[in-house]
Design a protein around this motif. Structure first.
Motif, PDB file in Angstrom:
ATOM      1  N   THR A  50      83.599  31.735 -19.456  1.00  0.00           N
ATOM      2  CA  THR A  50      83.799  32.047 -20.876  1.00  0.00           C
ATOM      3  C   THR A  50      82.455  32.330 -21.536  1.00  0.00           C
ATOM      4  O   THR A  50      81.392  32.079 -20.972  1.00  0.00           O
ATOM      5  CB  THR A  50      84.477  30.896 -21.643  1.00  0.00           C
ATOM      6  OG1 THR A  50      83.507  29.873 -21.909  1.00  0.00           O
ATOM      7  CG2 THR A  50      85.633  30.299 -20.855  1.00  0.00           C
ATOM      8  N   TYR A  51      82.517  32.845 -22.741  1.00  0.00           N
ATOM      9  CA  TYR A  51      81.320  33.038 -23.553  1.00  0.00           C
ATOM     10  C   TYR A  51      81.292  32.064 -24.725  1.00  0.00           C
ATOM     11  O   TYR A  51      80.510  32.216 -25.639  1.00  0.00           O
ATOM     12  CB  TYR A  51      81.272  34.472 -24.082  1.00  0.00           C
ATOM     13  CG  TYR A  51      80.961  35.482 -23.017  1.00  0.00           C
ATOM     14  CD1 TYR A  51      81.958  36.273 -22.471  1.00  0.00           C
ATOM     15  CD2 TYR A  51      79.657  35.646 -22.558  1.00  0.00           C
ATOM     16  CE1 TYR A  51      81.673  37.209 -21.497  1.00  0.00           C
ATOM     17  CE2 TYR A  51      79.359  36.586 -21.586  1.00  0.00           C
ATOM     18  CZ  TYR A  51      80.376  37.364 -21.056  1.00  0.00           C
ATOM     19  OH  TYR A  51      80.088  38.282 -20.085  1.00  0.00           O
ATOM     20  N   LYS A  52      82.155  31.083 -24.693  1.00  0.00           N
ATOM     21  CA  LYS A  52      82.269  30.161 -25.825  1.00  0.00           C
ATOM     22  C   LYS A  52      81.443  28.912 -25.574  1.00  0.00           C
ATOM     23  O   LYS A  52      81.518  28.295 -24.520  1.00  0.00           O
ATOM     24  CB  LYS A  52      83.721  29.776 -26.062  1.00  0.00           C
ATOM     25  CG  LYS A  52      84.586  30.955 -26.467  1.00  0.00           C
ATOM     26  CD  LYS A  52      85.955  30.502 -26.912  1.00  0.00           C
ATOM     27  CE  LYS A  52      86.699  29.776 -25.822  1.00  0.00           C
ATOM     28  NZ  LYS A  52      88.082  29.447 -26.242  1.00  0.00           N
TER      29      LYS A  52
END
Lengths: 112, 111
Positions: free
Chosen positions: B96-98
């Protein structure tokens, strides 16, 4: 790197109104995010702003309350709709450039 | 739900003292970042650690990533008033990029 600006820097609003916050990045970025932060506390992710498609919202946040636009790779807006005093907070925009997340200075919102 | 707990929550020390801030989770992160935030500004990235057991130094600041990539620490040597601020850790979940942000540590260094 990326330099991020937000407008307005602060606002005081009446209950039931809406406020749109603008976020401008000085370079094209793939990922942009919106966070909420109570003063002196940590950050809570509201949503990922997707260019050309609907934003991806985190649990507890919905599009009707926080509509987000991302018309291009350098700009996004967050609207706080039908505001109540509970929405008083700092709203931060961020952008991912490479492996680094850069933040705007935040918008301090007070709802009366 | 992933949580990153930071301790202590508040810290007030005299100039010249040393301190350590901890960031703990039950989840594994592909990388972990430390930020410092001053009033009226957004968080500013201090360091990113990626490898389990990694240690990075930034002048008087030493960052360590736990072997299992579930925890991290920030050690400040000879603290100065300019170190005052809110310190936040943030973990990135693989795929993810979170970033999940920690609960925050508010540091005040008195002259």
């Amino acid at each position: 790197s990326a330099v991020i600006s937000q407008k307005p820097s602060r606002d005081i609003c009446q209950r039931g109104t809406s406020l749109t916050i603008q976020c401008q990045v000085d370079s094209q970025v793939t990922m942009m995010f919106w966070y909420r932060q109570q003063p002196g506390q940590s950050l809570t992710l509201i949503a990922t702003a997707n260019q050309g498609s609907e934003a991806t919202y985190e649990s507890g946040f919905v599009i009707d309350k926080f509509p987000i636009s991302r018309p291009n790779l350098t700009f996004s807006t967050l609207t706080v709709s039908n505001m109540s005093p509970e929405d008083s907070s700092i709203y931060l925009c961020s952008a991912l450039a490479g492996d680094t997340q850069y933040f705007g200075p935040g918008t301090r919102l007070t709802v009366l | 739900t992933q949580l990153l707990e930071q301790s202590p929550q508040f810290l007030s020390i005299q100039e010249g003292e040393n301190l350590t801030v901890y960031c703990n989770s039950s989840s594994v992160f592909s990388s972990l970042q430390w930020y410092r935030q001053e009033p009226g500004e957004g968080p500013v990235l201090l360091v990113t650690v990626v490898t389990g057991g990694e240690v990075k130094k930034l002048k008087r600041l030493t960052f360590q990533f736990g072997d299992a990539r579930k925890d991290s620490s920030l050690h400040i040597t000879a603290a100065q008033p300019g170190d005052t601020g809110l310190y936040l850790c943030a973990g990135l979940t693989s795929g993810t990029y979170k970033y999940i942000f920690g609960t925050g540590t508010r540091l005040k260094v008195l002259a």
